[in-house]
Design a protein around this motif. Structure first.
Motif, PDB file in Angstrom:
ATOM      1  N   GLN A  61     -13.093  -3.662   5.564  1.00 51.28           N
ATOM      2  CA  GLN A  61     -11.811  -2.977   5.714  1.00 51.28           C
ATOM      3  C   GLN A  61     -10.944  -3.607   6.803  1.00 51.28           C
ATOM      4  OE1 GLN A  61     -14.048   1.166   5.531  1.00 51.28           O
ATOM      5  NE2 GLN A  61     -11.836   1.520   5.574  1.00 51.28           N
ATOM      6  N   SER A  90      -3.917   3.599   3.044  1.00 44.81           N
ATOM      7  CA  SER A  90      -3.048   3.268   4.173  1.00 44.81           C
ATOM      8  C   SER A  90      -3.453   1.922   4.768  1.00 44.81           C
ATOM      9  CB  SER A  90      -3.137   4.362   5.243  1.00 44.81           C
ATOM     10  OG  SER A  90      -2.384   4.019   6.378  1.00 44.81           O
ATOM     11  N   THR A  91      -2.458   1.123   5.143  1.00 41.51           N
ATOM     12  CA  THR A  91      -2.690  -0.162   5.800  1.00 41.51           C
ATOM     13  C   THR A  91      -2.013  -0.154   7.157  1.00 41.51           C
ATOM     14  OG1 THR A  91      -2.867  -1.419   3.733  1.00 41.51           O
ATOM     15  CG2 THR A  91      -2.275  -2.648   5.705  1.00 41.51           C
ATOM     16  N   SER A  94       0.844  -1.193   0.000  1.00 38.97           N
ATOM     17  CA  SER A  94       0.000   0.000   0.000  1.00 38.97           C
ATOM     18  C   SER A  94       0.881   1.245   0.000  1.00 38.97           C
ATOM     19  CB  SER A  94      -0.909   0.013   1.235  1.00 38.97           C
ATOM     20  OG  SER A  94      -1.732  -1.130   1.278  1.00 38.97           O
ATOM     21  N   VAL A 145      -1.393   7.039  10.019  1.00 39.26           N
ATOM     22  CA  VAL A 145      -2.379   6.029   9.598  1.00 39.26           C
ATOM     23  C   VAL A 145      -3.642   6.629   8.986  1.00 39.26           C
ATOM     24  CG1 VAL A 145      -1.511   4.453  11.359  1.00 39.26           C
ATOM     25  CG2 VAL A 145      -3.511   5.859  11.863  1.00 39.26           C
ATOM     26  N   CYS A 146      -4.004   7.849   9.350  1.00 37.70           N
ATOM     27  CA  CYS A 146      -5.240   8.445   8.850  1.00 37.70           C
ATOM     28  C   CYS A 146      -4.993   9.126   7.503  1.00 37.70           C
ATOM     29  CB  CYS A 146      -5.829   9.426   9.862  1.00 37.70           C
ATOM     30  SG  CYS A 146      -6.343   8.650  11.404  1.00 37.70           S
ATOM     31  N   MET A 179      -9.281   6.254  11.289  1.00 39.03           N
ATOM     32  CA  MET A 179      -8.622   5.790  10.074  1.00 39.03           C
ATOM     33  C   MET A 179      -9.601   5.051   9.163  1.00 39.03           C
ATOM     34  SD  MET A 179      -5.622   2.916   9.630  1.00 39.03           S
ATOM     35  CE  MET A 179      -6.830   1.579   9.713  1.00 39.03           C
ATOM     36  N   THR A 221      -8.591   2.688   3.356  1.00 39.34           N
ATOM     37  CA  THR A 221      -7.693   2.188   4.393  1.00 39.34           C
ATOM     38  C   THR A 221      -8.054   0.751   4.761  1.00 39.34           C
ATOM     39  OG1 THR A 221      -9.120   3.085   6.141  1.00 39.34           O
ATOM     40  CG2 THR A 221      -7.309   4.475   5.346  1.00 39.34           C
TER      41      THR A 221
END
Length: 453
Positions: free
Chosen positions: A389, A336-337, A58, A331-332, A357, A363
């Motif tokens: 998710q 994103s992982t 990612s 992370v937000c 997030m 995400t």
């Protein structure tokens, strides 16, 4: 012990148990990915490893390591779990502190209070007694808190001592597994954002593993002899210029950003600054390393391990506000992982960031845990309400550190040679005619047209 798996397009988690060298789905679990109720580890690998490999590439990748990582490495080295934190024993206000700690734990979703809750409440009580000018009680409680913090630091170091003094072959196996685990995340292509490593642990296991792996960690500390915590950390990175290249430099491999959300056993408050002292991995005690002249006769009461012992509110919040800001900023973000390993979702301030997030559709959250004894992981999974998710790998058949690194995590080298080889094979296969057509062409080519002229 029951295992729980949810990856790819699974609508709900699958539960299964080990049955010899194979696994069997529990009653009520259905999986179209397996031919029957009985399946092998190879089938599990074929389902999990490609999924994790794609997620690890990612645009933004973060790892959140909880106490489960320390317990896993300690179990490999010593064949038992790391030492836990005992209760705080006080002669003053013990009952009131225990009750307040239990209430705080229940509010956070934990069944009972622990040493961290007791220390937090005791520090708050100490500040209240200072405001009330209860001099005798302040002195008595301060001395007991200093003893408690010393015991707390000693319990943190005991896990390091256990690993550092283990038998050589077991210690090497433990560290090799840890290195493989870390490099599975850190081996990212140069066009991707740096790996972000977050941990709630106070020990230096990740730092020790990074040194052995040759992984350079970028954190908020600057300096060499006694690094100091800086809020003004720029977006530092490490690049290099390949020979004969013109233009922008390239990312240096083996670099990751590192944040210890709850502080560390080698962080000390000195005046208005926070410094990292030279405490060796596996040291028996922290006290001898606090006697340096620049530390102003610091004691274990000044160690920056959450909850810290700082008396003023500004200093108490200062490092942790910056650290949690780093977590939210990392992370937000779209695409994103976040992967958690050994984190039990017991810290609501971290869970809040993860919830925020997941409000971004692109995400993804991957939860890997050896077990879920208090049920907090599954409870949080249901509360978040975003199953598409979230991926789950819970249970010893999936999250045992050795099994995980050997079977399910991506290989620790994303090299261009592999991609070049796959592209070359694709081109060659694509340019070759089907076997039947090739045979007809070869047969026709065996006839010389000049024979008929």
């Amino acid at each position: 012990m029951t295992n729980c798996l949810k990856v790819r397009d699974d609508f709900r988690p699958l539960t299964f148990d080990a049955e010899g060298d194979s696994f069997r789905l529990e009653a009520g679990s259905e999986a179209s990915c397996f031919s029957g109720d009985l399946f092998s580890q190879k089938e599990l690998r074929n389902r999990i490893e490609p999924w994790l490999t794609s997620l690890f590439q990612s645009e933004h990748l973060s790892l959140l390591a909880g106490s489960g990582l320390t317990h896993a490495v300690h179990s490999i080295a010593v064949e038992n779990c790391a030492a836990g934190m005992g209760a705080l024993t006080l002669s003053n206000h013990q009952t009131e502190i225990d009750q307040a700690a239990s209430q705080a734990a229940e509010a956070a979703g934990r069944k009972k209070g622990n040493l961290e809750d007791q220390l937090r409440v005791a520090n708050e009580l100490l500040r209240g007694l200072e405001i009330l000018q209860k001099t005798a009680e302040v002195k008595a409680l301060s001395e007991e808190l200093q003893t408690g913090m010393q015991a707390f630091a000693q319990s943190i170091l005991s896990s390091e001592v256990g690993i550092a003094t283990a038998k050589e072959d077991m210690r090497e196996q433990a560290f090799n597994t840890l290195v493989t685990f870390l490099m599975s995340f850190a081996s990212r292509t140069g066009v991707r954002d740096r790996l972000n490593i977050f941990t709630t642990n106070y020990d230096r296991l990740i730092e020790a593993g990074a040194e052995l792996a040759g992984l350079h960690l970028l954190d908020r500390f600057l300096g060499n002899l006694m690094p100091i915590f800086r809020s003004s950390r720029l977006d530092l990175d490490m690049h290099y210029n390949p020979p004969g290249i013109r233009g922008e430099p390239r990312y240096l491999e083996g670099v990751a950003r590192f944040t210890k959300l709850h502080g560390s056993v080698d962080w000390v408050q000195t005046g208005s600054d926070i410094r990292r002292i030279g405490l060796p991995f596996g040291a028996e005690s922290v006290e001898p390393y606090l006697q340096a002249p620049g530390l102003g006769r610091a004691t274990a009461h000044r160690l920056m391990i959450y909850p810290n012992a700082a008396k003023d509110r500004e200093t108490a919040d200062y490092p942790y506000v910056e650290l949690f800001r780093d977590l939210a900023a990392a992370v937000c973000r779209p695409n994103s992982t976040l992967l958690t390993y050994g984190y039990s979702f017991g810290d609501e301030h971290i869970n809040r960031v993860i919830r925020d997030m997941l409000t971004i559709p692109s995400t993804h959250l991957v939860v890997i845990s050896y077990d879920d004894p208090l049920g907090r992981i599954m409870e949080t999974y249901r509360e978040m309400g975003r199953p598409s998710q979230i991926s789950l790998l819970i249970g010893p058949a999936l999250a045992d550190l050795t099994t995980l690194t050997e079977n399910y995590l991506p290989k620790a080298a994303i090299d261009k040679t592999t991609f070049r080889m796959s592209e070359l094979l694709k081109q060659r296969i694509g340019s070759e005619p089907p076997p039947a057509k090739r045979f007809a062409t070869e047969a026709a080519g065996a006839i010389d047209v000049s024979d008929f002229v």
